[in-house]
Design an enzyme around this catalytic site. Sequence first.
Site, PDB file in Angstrom:
ATOM      1  N   HIS A 147      -8.905   9.113   0.525  1.00 43.84           N
ATOM      2  CA  HIS A 147      -8.787  10.735   0.598  1.00 43.84           C
ATOM      3  C   HIS A 147     -10.205  10.184   0.930  1.00 43.84           C
ATOM      4  CE1 HIS A 147      -4.819  10.822  -0.669  1.00 43.84           C
ATOM      5  NE2 HIS A 147      -5.407  11.502  -0.228  1.00 43.84           N
ATOM      6  N   ASP A 202     -10.099   6.935  -5.006  1.00 41.47           N
ATOM      7  CA  ASP A 202      -8.942   6.052  -4.405  1.00 41.47           C
ATOM      8  C   ASP A 202      -8.835   5.869  -3.800  1.00 41.47           C
ATOM      9  OD1 ASP A 202      -9.032   8.487  -3.173  1.00 41.47           O
ATOM     10  OD2 ASP A 202      -7.722   9.251  -3.258  1.00 41.47           O
ATOM     11  N   SER A 223      -2.761  15.945   3.218  1.00 42.64           N
ATOM     12  CA  SER A 223      -3.636  15.410   2.284  1.00 42.64           C
ATOM     13  C   SER A 223      -5.050  16.367   2.852  1.00 42.64           C
ATOM     14  CB  SER A 223      -3.407  14.683   1.090  1.00 42.64           C
ATOM     15  OG  SER A 223      -3.377  13.372   1.897  1.00 42.64           O
ATOM     16  N   GLY A 243       0.757  14.475   0.675  1.00 44.74           N
ATOM     17  CA  GLY A 243       2.294  13.960   0.803  1.00 44.74           C
ATOM     18  C   GLY A 243       3.106  13.898   1.997  1.00 44.74           C
ATOM     19  N   ASN A 281       1.022   8.912   6.010  1.00 46.78           N
ATOM     20  CA  ASN A 281       2.222   9.168   4.215  1.00 46.78           C
ATOM     21  C   ASN A 281       3.321   8.154   4.939  1.00 46.78           C
ATOM     22  OD1 ASN A 281       1.085   9.893   2.589  1.00 46.78           O
ATOM     23  ND2 ASN A 281       1.090  11.966   3.243  1.00 46.78           N
TER      24      ASN A 281
END
Length: 225
Positions: free
Chosen positions: A203, A200, A53, A90, A119
């Site tokens: 990011h 969040d 991402s 992801g 991740n």
Amino acid sequence: MIAFTVSRTIACTSKKIKSALVLGLFAVGMSSSVSSFAAGTAKDCKILVMGDSLSAAYGLAKEQGWVALMETRLAEKFPHCKVVNASVSGETTAGGKTRLGALLKQHQPTHMILELGANDGLRGLSLDTMKDNLTNMLVSARRSETQAVLIGMQIPSNYGPAYARRFGDTFTEIARKQKVPLVPFMLEGFALDPASFQADGIHPNAGAQPKILENLWPTIAATLK
């Protein structure tokens, strides 16, 4: 006698003209061949971005992401280079390893930017497996005559100081053993700045994307030169 001399002079002159024409055509042909070779070489630069991402412009318009910003800079600095962004939000190193073979065959890139592993770390996956997956991808790229750049990451110490330290060190170890250029940390300089991230807190926002590019560009540009 005079007629013979004139005839001989004309013949010699004709030969010189023909020789000059042949040499001229040869020079033009050589110049054309060199130009064609140079043009062909220039068109052979294709960069495959294998990321998650962080490289897929998650939560942003595509043109705001660092990959799109890199394309704009490439158009100015290395106009013969094209970009294929195969990043998937992801994505883990296992997923990247599974997809890479087909992507190398389809696009035949000359360069690859490998930005995977975040991740794996956030999910607490095996670092040995992550190392094997990244190594496998770099070996596959080398076999395809693709110059790779490895992008390193770091994770917060709340995942455990030992795990976090090993996670960051893994990228350094892989780059050293595989002899590929490494950017130690793509979020260098703003990782602890809340204003550089989306809601969040994970990011990077649009304002941070140019900072990412600045962190990566010197290493990427060096491989293109």
